[in-house]
Scaffold this active site. Structure first.
Site, PDB file in Angstrom:
ATOM      1  CE  LYS A  60     -20.381  27.506 -13.703  1.00 59.32           C
ATOM      2  NZ  LYS A  60     -20.001  26.363 -12.984  1.00 59.32           N
ATOM      3  CB  VAL A  61     -12.766  26.747 -19.945  1.00 59.41           C
ATOM      4  CG1 VAL A  61     -10.890  27.381 -20.168  1.00 59.41           C
ATOM      5  CG2 VAL A  61     -12.756  25.504 -19.415  1.00 59.41           C
ATOM      6  CG  ASP A  63      -6.909  32.163 -18.679  1.00 61.91           C
ATOM      7  OD1 ASP A  63      -6.112  32.731 -19.039  1.00 61.91           O
ATOM      8  OD2 ASP A  63      -6.573  31.640 -17.443  1.00 61.91           O
ATOM      9  CB  ALA A 172     -30.192  22.703  -4.123  1.00 60.29           C
TER      10      ALA A 172
END
Ligand code: C5P
Length: 211
Positions: A60-61, A63, A172
């Site tokens: 989940k980059v 930057d 889940a």
């Protein structure tokens, strides 16, 4: 056919190798993220790659463009064939991941909307739609959209057309595999497979559902 992607969020090399090995015959890809690489080190990627399945880096980059590029390079050099980037950082940051992934012959998927309840606070509705549109404009290969909210997946499909939708949240987190499978390209399943008493059987059952 909708692909089945295992979210391999176990914490040790031993568990990861065991689960991946048992479930591999029923999978189309394996997603590896921080839980496993922080627990077992990046060398686990090379080891799991030995099974011959595509590996998706769920980092989940999120930057600045240069840092995104450096992270993406690391991922592909380690043996991943796709990477997941956050979209909220903006088009220049997303482009850095997309271009780097494509330089390595790989793919980049952009998180448009997350699957947990808190995601509704910032990353849903109009913002998610804007991110999806931007992901397409940046040349991304697809988006990540929530299996927990099929109506949102349908709305995002209108925006991205034939680009891929990979969808976590089945099992889940409460998402219904049968309902979501026809709407998406890849169904991401973690705990419902790797925490099952018999992970291979669980993976096999999901592999039938997605047909
Ligand atoms: O165990 P479970 O099936 O809920 O795993 C879902 C996986 O998908 C986890 O690795 C989680 O980090 C990831 N994910 C998600 N929702 C997103 C993006 C990724 O649940 N929007």
């Amino acid at each position: 056919m909708t692909e089945l992607i295992l979210a391999l969020d176990v914490l040790t090399r031993e568990e990861a190798v065991y689960i991946a090995d048992k479930t591999a015959p029923y999978l189309d890809a394996i997603k590896i993220g921080y839980p496993l690489v922080l627990g077992a080190g990046m060398k686990i990627v090379h080891e799991i790659a030995g099974l011959g399945l595509p590996l998706i880096a769920d980092f989940k980059v999120a930057d600045i463009p240069n840092t995104n590029k450096l992270i993406t390079e690391h991922a592909f050099q380690a043996g991943f064939s796709a990477i997941i980037a956050q979209g909220f950082t903006g088009s220049d940051s997303v482009e850095a991941c997309v271009e780097t992934a494509h330089d390595y012959g790989g793919s980049c998927y952009v998180v448009s909307e997350m699957s947990h309840p808190g995601a509704l606070e910032f990353l849903s509705g109009e913002n998610a739609a804007r991110i999806a549109k931007m992901a397409v404009e940046c040349g991304a290969d697809g988006i990540i959209a929530p299996a927990t909210r099929p109506e949102r997946v349908k709305a995002l499909r209108e925006i991205i057309g034939s680009k891929k939708i990979l969808s976590p949240g089945v099992g889940a987190q409460g998402g219904d595999a049968k309902e979501i499978a026809p709407l998406i390209d890849g169904m991401i399943v973690g705990r419902s497979i790797y925490n099952a008493e018999d992970p291979a059987k669980a993976a096999e059952e999901y592999s039938f559902i997605r047909r």
